[in-house]
Structure formats: structure tokens, C-alpha cells
Motif scaffolding. Structure first.
Motif, mmCIF file in Angstrom:
data_model
loop_
_atom_site.group_PDB
_atom_site.id
_atom_site.type_symbol
_atom_site.label_atom_id
_atom_site.label_comp_id
_atom_site.label_asym_id
_atom_site.label_seq_id
_atom_site.Cartn_x
_atom_site.Cartn_y
_atom_site.Cartn_z
ATOM 1 N N UNK A 1 49.844 47.605 41.369
ATOM 2 C CA UNK A 1 48.520 47.182 40.896
ATOM 3 C C UNK A 1 48.563 45.805 40.261
ATOM 4 N N UNK A 2 47.541 45.015 40.576
ATOM 5 C CA UNK A 2 47.413 43.699 39.952
ATOM 6 C C UNK A 2 48.108 42.567 40.671
ATOM 7 N N UNK A 3 48.973 42.868 41.638
ATOM 8 C CA UNK A 3 49.737 41.791 42.262
ATOM 9 C C UNK A 3 48.841 40.844 43.061
ATOM 10 N N UNK A 4 47.713 41.337 43.549
ATOM 11 C CA UNK A 4 46.808 40.482 44.327
ATOM 12 C C UNK A 4 45.471 40.300 43.622
ATOM 13 N N UNK A 5 45.436 40.485 42.300
ATOM 14 C CA UNK A 5 44.163 40.458 41.571
ATOM 15 C C UNK A 5 43.457 39.108 41.712
ATOM 16 N N UNK A 6 44.189 38.015 41.556
ATOM 17 C CA UNK A 6 43.567 36.692 41.631
ATOM 18 C C UNK A 6 43.034 36.440 43.040
ATOM 19 N N UNK A 7 43.807 36.812 44.051
ATOM 20 C CA UNK A 7 43.365 36.596 45.436
ATOM 21 C C UNK A 7 42.074 37.348 45.727
ATOM 22 N N UNK A 8 41.987 38.598 45.268
ATOM 23 C CA UNK A 8 40.779 39.390 45.517
ATOM 24 C C UNK A 8 39.603 38.833 44.721
ATOM 25 N N UNK A 9 39.845 38.396 43.488
ATOM 26 C CA UNK A 9 38.772 37.806 42.676
ATOM 27 C C UNK A 9 38.233 36.535 43.323
ATOM 28 N N UNK A 10 39.116 35.727 43.866
ATOM 29 C CA UNK A 10 38.675 34.510 44.559
ATOM 30 C C UNK A 10 37.898 34.858 45.819
ATOM 31 N N UNK A 11 38.370 35.860 46.549
ATOM 32 C CA UNK A 11 37.643 36.309 47.736
ATOM 33 C C UNK A 11 36.268 36.816 47.349
ATOM 34 N N UNK A 12 36.193 37.560 46.245
ATOM 35 C CA UNK A 12 34.916 38.079 45.757
ATOM 36 C C UNK A 12 33.924 36.934 45.532
ATOM 37 N N UNK A 13 34.364 35.873 44.875
ATOM 38 C CA UNK A 13 33.454 34.755 44.634
ATOM 39 C C UNK A 13 33.143 33.987 45.914
ATOM 40 N N UNK A 14 34.075 33.989 46.853
ATOM 41 C CA UNK A 14 33.749 33.420 48.161
ATOM 42 C C UNK A 14 32.600 34.164 48.810
ATOM 43 N N UNK A 15 32.629 35.504 48.724
ATOM 44 C CA UNK A 15 31.535 36.312 49.268
ATOM 45 C C UNK A 15 30.229 36.074 48.508
ATOM 46 N N UNK A 16 30.315 35.954 47.188
ATOM 47 C CA UNK A 16 29.104 35.714 46.392
ATOM 48 C C UNK A 16 28.463 34.386 46.774
ATOM 49 N N UNK A 17 29.275 33.347 46.841
ATOM 50 C CA UNK A 17 28.752 32.023 47.204
ATOM 51 C C UNK A 17 28.197 32.028 48.622
ATOM 52 N N UNK A 18 28.892 32.714 49.527
ATOM 53 C CA UNK A 18 28.408 32.790 50.902
ATOM 54 C C UNK A 18 27.074 33.520 50.985
ATOM 55 N N UNK A 19 26.950 34.613 50.225
ATOM 56 C CA UNK A 19 25.699 35.375 50.256
ATOM 57 C C UNK A 19 24.537 34.545 49.713
ATOM 58 N N UNK A 20 24.797 33.744 48.692
ATOM 59 C CA UNK A 20 23.733 32.914 48.120
ATOM 60 C C UNK A 20 23.426 31.708 49.001
ATOM 61 N N UNK A 21 24.450 31.010 49.463
ATOM 62 C CA UNK A 21 24.262 29.775 50.229
ATOM 63 C C UNK A 21 24.186 30.018 51.734
ATOM 64 N N UNK A 22 24.504 31.238 52.164
ATOM 65 C CA UNK A 22 24.475 31.621 53.586
ATOM 66 C C UNK A 22 25.337 30.682 54.422
ATOM 67 N N UNK A 23 26.541 30.449 53.937
ATOM 68 C CA UNK A 23 27.442 29.503 54.591
ATOM 69 C C UNK A 23 27.815 29.968 55.995
ATOM 70 N N UNK A 24 28.139 31.259 56.134
ATOM 71 C CA UNK A 24 28.542 31.758 57.454
ATOM 72 C C UNK A 24 27.403 31.637 58.464
ATOM 73 N N UNK A 25 26.166 31.976 58.038
ATOM 74 C CA UNK A 25 25.013 31.844 58.934
ATOM 75 C C UNK A 25 24.781 30.384 59.312
#
Length: 247
Positions: free
Chosen positions: A81-105
Motif C-alpha cells: 500500500x502507498x507505493x503508487x500513491x503519488x502516481x494515482x493522485x497525479x492521474x486523478x488530477x489528470x482526469x479532473x482537468x480533462x473532465x473540466x477542459x475536455x482535453x481528450x474530446x
């Protein structure tokens, strides 16, 4: 791998194996230790290696491993547990920013030869918007820490979160997941999969979210009623960022 070999261990690195191929490799090599990432380890895999003593999941949780079958054969199960916490947190914010800015679309439209700057500029932004966090383990805490940089106030719930711990984290504590959902512009889930949390994110929770809210799940797909999420996306304008799906 090199460090294990330097410690005198024989290592078979076979990361692509699963299902029957994994069982066959277990029978062939009869390892003392099996290390997996997200590979499903079932009772047959445990039984295939008579000398197996330890299964290690190189990640959080053990929901991909048949712990009961391992225990019945005296095989220990461990995780990291915790070994990938930072990576997942960064991915989480990538998803948040993408959902708001619709980068993938936006990228998909551009690759199709469409320049829709005005359409994709209609983002609400993150500053000042309420971030709801379900689960305050190592990943949830890493998300909360990064939310400060985006100037997002955080409302959090976790089974073990009390007022003192919430104060230490600099968040407002909610009494239940529904309390978080009612006030969250963005809701992100960082809970372990247990009998108590399976299907926790259900129709009632999605109904409690404000219209147009953002929902993020980078933990376990089985936490979410996916049919209810689909209806919320279609009927209430929710935007979802998902790294996991049931099954």
C-alpha cells in the motif's frame, strides 16, 4: 528483478502471464514466491505450485487474489500500500482537468480536422470549486495535498476519519458519502474494495451530486454501480473520468 537476483534468488520475470498460462508456469517453476501487479490469482494458480509460500501484490489491495484459497494452503498474501500513491493522485488530477477542459474530446476533434476553440473554451475551472474525497488513505491524502495547489476546498469522508485527523489534513469532515456528494463539484473515490464498500457509489449518491458535477474513480470498479453512473452521465450531465471498471 536485479536486486532480487543479487540477493541470491532465482527470478522468472513473466509479466504477460494470466489464466491457464499462469497456472502452467506455476506448475513448471514451482516458485516459493509469486509477485503480481493486477493479475488475477485464483485457487487453481495457488494449487499449481506446491512449494508456494508467499503471494505479493505490487500495489494496493488484495482483491485480485483468492486470499481464502491461499490461506487454506498456508500461503501468506501481502501487498504494497502507498507505493503508487503519488502516481494515482497525479492521474486523478489528470482526469479532473480533462473532465473540466475536455482535453481528450478536443484532441479527437482536432484529429478529425475540426477546430472548435470556442466550444472547448467553455470550462468552469477548478479554483474555488468543492472537491469531495471518499477515502483518506495514502492516495486520498496525496490527492488532498495536491488540491491545495488548485485552490480547491476539500470535503472528505473516510471510515476512520475523525475531527482531529481532518484538522491535520486541512479538510472539512463529512458524516457520510451522501453528505460529500451533495456538496461536491468534483467527487473522487479512493476506497478499498470490501463487502461494505462494494456498490457504495450507487443511484442515490449520483442523484445527490449537483448537475454537471465531475466524478472520478481510480480505485476499484466494483465500488460503483456502473449502470447508475451511465444514467447520471446521460440524464444529469455528469462527466466521468474512470481508470477502473468492474471486471
Amino acid at each position: 528483478r536485479m536486486r532480487l537476483q543479487e540477493a541470491g534468488m532465482a527470478v522468472h520475470a513473466l509479466p504477460g502471464l494470466s489464466d491457464q498460462a499462469l497456472a502452467e508456469a506455476q506448475a513448471e517453476h514451482d516458485p516459493d514466491v509469486l509477485v503480481v501487479r493486477s493479475t488475477q490469482v485464483r485457487a487453481g494458480h495457488v494449487a499449481a505450485a506446491p512449494g508456494l509460500q508467499l503471494i505479493v501484490r505490487a500495489g494496493a489491495g488484495v482483491n485480485t487474489i483468492d486470499v481464502a484459497a491461499a490461506s487454506a494452503r498456508g500461503v501468506f498474501v501481502a501487498n504494497c500500500p502507498g507505493m503508487n500513491a503519488v502516481a494515482v493522485a497525479e492521474l486523478c488530477f489528470g482526469h479532473i482537468l480533462n473532465a473540466d477542459r475536455r482535453i481528450a474530446d478536443n484532441v479527437l476533434a482536432l484529429r478529425a480536422g475540426q477546430w472548435r476553440k470556442k466550444h472547448f473554451s467553455a470550462a468552469r475551472g477548478l479554483k474555488g470549486r468543492q472537491l469531495g474525497v471518499l477515502g483518506c488513505g495514502s492516495i486520498g491524502r496525496a490527492v488532498i495535498q495536491r488540491a491545495r495547489a488548485f485552490e480547491m476546498p476539500v470535503l472528505a469522508w473516510s471510515p476512520s476519519l475523525d475531527a482531529a485527523r481532518a484538522a491535520d489534513l486541512g479538510v472539512e469532515r463529512a458524516d457520510s458519502p451522501l453528505d460529500v456528494a451533495r456538496r461536491a463539484d468534483v467527487l473522487t473515490v479512493h476506497l478499498a474494495l470490501t463487502p461494505a464498500t462494494r456498490g457504495l457509489i450507487d443511484e442515490a449518491l449520483f442523484a445527490a451530486l449537483p448537475e454537471g458535477a465531475i466524478f472520478i474513480n481510480t480505485s476499484r470498479g466494483e465500488l460503483v454501480d456502473e449502470a447508475a453512473l451511465g444514467r447520471a452521465v446521460q440524464g444529469r450531465g455528469l462527466r466521468a473520468g474512470l481508470d477502473v471498471f468492474a471486471g
